[in-house]
Design a protein around this motif. Structure first.
Motif, short mmCIF file in Angstrom:
data_model
loop_
_atom_site.label_atom_id
_atom_site.label_comp_id
_atom_site.label_asym_id
_atom_site.label_seq_id
_atom_site.Cartn_x
_atom_site.Cartn_y
_atom_site.Cartn_z
N THR A 10 19.16 78.78 15.98
CA THR A 10 19.04 79.32 16.56
C THR A 10 18.96 78.51 18.53
N VAL A 61 16.33 86.14 20.54
CA VAL A 61 15.12 86.09 18.84
C VAL A 61 13.81 86.73 18.87
N THR A 67 17.62 90.45 15.50
CA THR A 67 17.27 89.81 14.48
C THR A 67 17.52 89.84 13.13
N ASN A 86 15.58 77.00 12.61
CA ASN A 86 14.96 77.58 15.25
C ASN A 86 14.66 76.74 15.43
N ASN A 87 15.30 76.98 15.89
CA ASN A 87 15.38 75.62 17.48
C ASN A 87 14.85 76.33 18.50
N VAL A 115 9.70 83.02 15.97
CA VAL A 115 9.63 81.86 14.39
C VAL A 115 9.26 82.13 13.25
N MET A 118 11.48 85.23 11.95
CA MET A 118 12.87 84.35 11.71
C MET A 118 12.70 84.07 10.13
N ASN A 136 11.95 73.68 11.19
CA ASN A 136 12.00 74.26 12.77
C ASN A 136 11.54 73.31 13.60
#
Length: 246
Positions: A10, A61, A67, A86-87, A115, A118, A136
């Motif tokens: 992401t 997101v 999502t 998860n960025n 997060v 996801m 993460n």
């Protein structure tokens, strides 16, 4: 190192996320790259990565329905998911005396709640296939606290680190590893947006050549965590900061 692996990353339109998607693809992964702004990944996706490739997924997101749709698309086209990074994240500097609930909610919606969701979708897929790696992107602010005005941001990243460690305990029995990477001062738009005098002061506190890090240096750590070479690494928070102190 990632030949044939299916990855979902992401926040890929710039900075660390862009480097992660690019280096994953160069290592042979099929990368589903997320960005909020339509067509912002055209140049990235147009590159020739030989065995790897990048497929764009444009959505916010924090939109739960979007999502879910993204995960459904990946499963329909690939039948599995090997890695989630998860960025995507936001930074809003606000002193605690001025911080209101709306600003706090905005930050946590992207940095924490998204997060969670996801990871929830990814863990269902990975648990069934008995394999997978979730990475993460946190921050050194998450375990040391941030600068003035970063109470909301640093607490959101602290939540990500705690979430990572607990999820690692829950999912390890299914051979799903969960780790976080905490960048220090990286040469991204987010870091450059701060005052130049503060930037200089921060870099002077770095104990490795007194320089800011590069986004590809963070991405290479993610490659290791996504690969089979990190098969016994779980629940870790790896700092990529040149040994910096806030």
């Amino acid at each position: 190192m990632l030949k044939g692996k299916i990855a979902f990353v992401t926040g890929c339109n710039r900075g660390i996320g862009k480097s992660v998607a690019e280096i994953f693809a160069k290592n042979g992964a099929i990368v589903y790259a997320n960005a909020k702004t339509p067509d912002s990944l055209s140049e990235l996706c147009g590159q020739d990565f030989c065995e790897g490739s990048i497929i764009p997924l444009y959505f916010d997101v924090s939109d739960r329905a979007a999502t879910r749709k993204a995960f459904m698309k990946i499963m329909k086209e690939q039948g599995r998911l090997d890695c989630l990074v998860n960025n995507a994240g936001i930074l809003v500097d606000t002193l605690i005396t001025m911080l209101n609930r709306e600003t706090l909610k905005e930050i946590f919606e992207v940095n924490v709640f998204a997060v969670f969701e996801m990871m929830s979708y990814a863990s269902r897929i990975m648990s069934k296939q008995n394999s997978g790696s979730i990475i993460n992107i946190a921050s050194i602010c998450g375990d040391e606290g941030g600068m003035r005005g970063q109470t909301a941001y640093s607490s959101s990243k602290g939540a990500v680190i705690a979430l990572t460690k607990t999820a690692a305990k829950e999912l390890g029995r299914f051979n799903v590893r969960v780790n976080s990477v905490s960048p220090g001062f990286i040469n991204t738009d987010m870091f450059r947006s701060g005052p130049s005098d503060i930037q200089k002061q921060l870099v002077n506190g770095v104990y490795l050549n007194q320089r800011v890090g590069r986004s590809d240096e963070v991405a290479e750590v993610c490659v290791f965590l996504a690969s089979d070479k990190s098969s016994y690494v779980n629940g870790e928070n790896i700092r990529v900061d040149g040994f910096a102190h806030i």
